[in-house]
Design a protein around this motif. Structure first.
Motif, mmCIF file in Angstrom:
data_model
loop_
_atom_site.group_PDB
_atom_site.id
_atom_site.type_symbol
_atom_site.label_atom_id
_atom_site.label_comp_id
_atom_site.label_asym_id
_atom_site.label_seq_id
_atom_site.Cartn_x
_atom_site.Cartn_y
_atom_site.Cartn_z
ATOM 1 N N THR A 175 -2.309 7.894 11.725
ATOM 2 C CA THR A 175 -1.246 8.195 12.686
ATOM 3 C C THR A 175 -0.069 7.244 12.513
ATOM 4 O OG1 THR A 175 -2.177 6.748 14.399
ATOM 5 C CG2 THR A 175 -2.944 9.032 14.361
ATOM 6 N N CYS A 176 -0.272 6.169 11.731
ATOM 7 C CA CYS A 176 0.789 5.186 11.468
ATOM 8 C C CYS A 176 1.585 5.638 10.240
ATOM 9 C CB CYS A 176 0.174 3.805 11.232
ATOM 10 S SG CYS A 176 1.352 2.564 10.634
ATOM 11 N N LYS A 177 2.877 5.853 10.408
ATOM 12 C CA LYS A 177 3.697 6.375 9.310
ATOM 13 C C LYS A 177 3.823 5.379 8.162
ATOM 14 C CE LYS A 177 6.351 9.871 11.784
ATOM 15 N NZ LYS A 177 5.420 9.913 12.920
ATOM 16 N N LYS A 178 3.845 4.087 8.468
ATOM 17 C CA LYS A 178 3.914 3.093 7.393
ATOM 18 C C LYS A 178 2.646 3.133 6.545
ATOM 19 C CE LYS A 178 6.567 0.368 6.643
ATOM 20 N NZ LYS A 178 7.677 0.299 5.658
ATOM 21 N N HIS A 179 1.500 3.258 7.210
ATOM 22 C CA HIS A 179 0.227 3.376 6.493
ATOM 23 C C HIS A 179 0.255 4.589 5.575
ATOM 24 C CE1 HIS A 179 -3.912 4.849 5.963
ATOM 25 N NE2 HIS A 179 -4.286 3.594 6.061
ATOM 26 N N VAL B 114 2.511 4.118 2.498
ATOM 27 C CA VAL B 114 1.850 3.319 1.462
ATOM 28 C C VAL B 114 0.813 4.158 0.730
ATOM 29 C CG1 VAL B 114 0.327 1.338 1.063
ATOM 30 C CG2 VAL B 114 2.242 1.126 2.653
ATOM 31 N N ARG B 115 0.028 4.913 1.485
ATOM 32 C CA ARG B 115 -1.051 5.712 0.894
ATOM 33 C C ARG B 115 -0.489 6.761 -0.067
ATOM 34 N NH1 ARG B 115 -4.656 10.096 2.316
ATOM 35 N NH2 ARG B 115 -3.350 10.684 4.089
ATOM 36 N N LEU C 70 -15.052 5.062 -11.116
ATOM 37 C CA LEU C 70 -14.472 5.524 -9.861
ATOM 38 C C LEU C 70 -13.815 4.356 -9.135
ATOM 39 C CD1 LEU C 70 -14.152 7.699 -7.620
ATOM 40 C CD2 LEU C 70 -16.390 6.955 -6.753
ATOM 41 N N PHE C 71 -12.552 4.535 -8.721
ATOM 42 C CA PHE C 71 -11.818 3.521 -7.983
ATOM 43 C C PHE C 71 -11.592 4.001 -6.546
ATOM 44 C CE2 PHE C 71 -10.918 2.494 -12.325
ATOM 45 C CZ PHE C 71 -10.711 1.122 -12.364
ATOM 46 N N LEU C 72 -11.841 3.133 -5.595
ATOM 47 C CA LEU C 72 -11.588 3.417 -4.186
ATOM 48 C C LEU C 72 -10.496 2.484 -3.689
ATOM 49 C CD1 LEU C 72 -15.276 3.620 -2.868
ATOM 50 C CD2 LEU C 72 -13.836 5.498 -3.691
ATOM 51 N N TYR C 73 -9.523 3.017 -2.958
ATOM 52 C CA TYR C 73 -8.418 2.215 -2.451
ATOM 53 C C TYR C 73 -8.341 2.330 -0.930
ATOM 54 C CZ TYR C 73 -6.591 2.199 -7.269
ATOM 55 O OH TYR C 73 -6.439 2.045 -8.612
ATOM 56 N N GLU C 74 -7.982 1.233 -0.302
ATOM 57 C CA GLU C 74 -7.747 1.193 1.139
ATOM 58 C C GLU C 74 -6.311 0.743 1.371
ATOM 59 O OE1 GLU C 74 -8.832 1.348 5.271
ATOM 60 O OE2 GLU C 74 -9.708 2.150 3.443
ATOM 61 N N ALA C 75 -5.575 1.440 2.223
ATOM 62 C CA ALA C 75 -4.160 1.134 2.441
ATOM 63 C C ALA C 75 -3.928 0.494 3.797
ATOM 64 C CB ALA C 75 -3.323 2.410 2.320
ATOM 65 N N LEU C 76 -2.975 -0.436 3.843
ATOM 66 C CA LEU C 76 -2.518 -1.053 5.093
ATOM 67 C C LEU C 76 -1.004 -1.029 5.119
ATOM 68 C CD1 LEU C 76 -4.738 -4.208 5.708
ATOM 69 C CD2 LEU C 76 -4.786 -2.036 6.899
ATOM 70 N N GLY C 77 -0.448 -0.914 6.283
ATOM 71 C CA GLY C 77 0.999 -0.874 6.419
ATOM 72 C C GLY C 77 1.619 -2.246 6.548
ATOM 73 N N ALA C 78 2.917 -2.268 6.880
ATOM 74 C CA ALA C 78 3.654 -3.518 7.020
ATOM 75 C C ALA C 78 3.062 -4.368 8.135
ATOM 76 C CB ALA C 78 5.125 -3.231 7.322
ATOM 77 N N ARG D 129 -13.189 -1.287 -6.211
ATOM 78 C CA ARG D 129 -12.448 -1.218 -4.956
ATOM 79 C C ARG D 129 -11.141 -2.007 -5.054
ATOM 80 N NH1 ARG D 129 -17.526 -2.318 -4.608
ATOM 81 N NH2 ARG D 129 -17.195 -4.559 -4.432
ATOM 82 N N GLY D 130 -10.103 -1.460 -4.397
ATOM 83 C CA GLY D 130 -8.820 -2.162 -4.376
ATOM 84 C C GLY D 130 -8.114 -1.923 -3.076
ATOM 85 N N LEU D 131 -7.209 -2.854 -2.710
ATOM 86 C CA LEU D 131 -6.430 -2.750 -1.486
ATOM 87 C C LEU D 131 -4.960 -2.789 -1.827
ATOM 88 C CD1 LEU D 131 -8.775 -5.288 0.099
ATOM 89 C CD2 LEU D 131 -8.360 -3.119 1.221
ATOM 90 N N VAL D 132 -4.178 -1.935 -1.179
ATOM 91 C CA VAL D 132 -2.742 -1.918 -1.429
ATOM 92 C C VAL D 132 -2.010 -2.155 -0.116
ATOM 93 C CG1 VAL D 132 -2.614 -0.523 -3.514
ATOM 94 C CG2 VAL D 132 -2.916 0.593 -1.313
#
Length: 261
Positions: A168-172, A175-176, A206-214, A253-256
């Motif tokens: 629901t977060c537009k920044k998230h 990024v995604r 297989l790579f899994l990514y998790e996104a976070l916003g500002a 696994r990676g985080l962006v």
């Protein structure tokens, strides 16, 4: 890792400007070469972050940077290093400005007072809690925390609810979707699910990514994102691993992180 990157991004500039020995020059050159190779090989989840840090260069320009770092490292080892030659090679390569801008971006993102220490670790500014380079996840609203779950199904529903709240977060979401676009431009095929922000099957697995916003770059945010990736791995990676050869069935696994422009 941020400390090592800061040191690596500055090493070629220091070598062109100094007649004296540059501290840890060879190890810093190896790190810079590794950053370029990380993008060229695409065998680690964080390669997209490094690509953006360098300004999204093409593979030919990345090869130039990799070779320049390797050649300089070899010259230092053999005692044939020439600062004048390196200065001319840097001008011809066009990498002087991108490396300077990449270092400045890292400093601005993680605090201008952070400097690498002898262990390659960036000290934390007193005004900000511990922070590291890559990672993501958590929402600003504490009510979005994953609810307690006592069974496999309820835990999966909790993960889905947390992912839905994040989206629901537009920044998230910016990024995604930017990450998915970067993977598509790299001729890869990203996917997602109700639990996984972004996944991608490559020749390396297989790579899994998790996104976070500002605003989600504190140590607590990064740790939360890393923990969530560990939580979703058994649920999200199972289907992807079945379609892979046995030798590639390890989910990486990676985080962006997003940040204000």
């Amino acid at each position: 890792m941020t400390g090592r990157y800061l040191a690596a991004l500055d090493v070629l500039g220091e070598l062109t400007e100094s007649d004296d020995d540059v501290p840890d020059a060879r190890s810093r050159l190896s790190e810079l070469q590794g950053m370029a190779n990380r993008i060229l090989r695409r065998d680690q989840a964080g390669w997209v972050n490094v690509l953006h840090l360098f300004g999204d260069p093409d593979r030919e320009r990345l090869g130039v940077l990799r070779d320049l770092a390797a050649t300089t490292n070899r010259a230092l080892k053999e005692g044939t290093f020439d600062a004048d030659w390196l200065a001319k090679a840097m001008d011809a390569s066009g990498w002087t400005r991108p490396l300077t801008e990449a270092r400045r971006e890292l400093q601005e993102r993680f605090g201008t007072e952070t400097k690498p220490n002898s262990d390659g670790v960036v000290p934390v500014a007193s005004t900000q809690p511990d922070q590291k380079e890559e990672v993501q996840m958590t929402t600003a609203d504490s009510t979005a925390a994953t609810p307690a779950a006592t069974t496999k199904d309820s835990f999966l529903r909790a993960l889905e609810a947390a992912a839905g709240a994040d989206r629901t977060c537009k920044k998230h979401e910016a990024v995604r979707h930017a990450l998915k676009a970067a993977l598509l431009w790299a001729d890869l095929q990203p996917a997602d699910s109700s639990v996984v922000d972004v996944s991608c099957v490559t020749k390396h697995g297989l790579f899994l990514y998790e996104a976070l916003g500002a605003g989600c770059s504190t140590y607590a945010d990064l740790r939360s994102g890393a923990t969530r990736l560990l939580e979703i791995k058994p649920h999200a990676a199972r289907a992807g691993r079945r379609s892979l050869p046995r030798s590639l069935r390890t989910a990486r696994r990676g985080l962006v992180c997003g940040h204000d422009s």
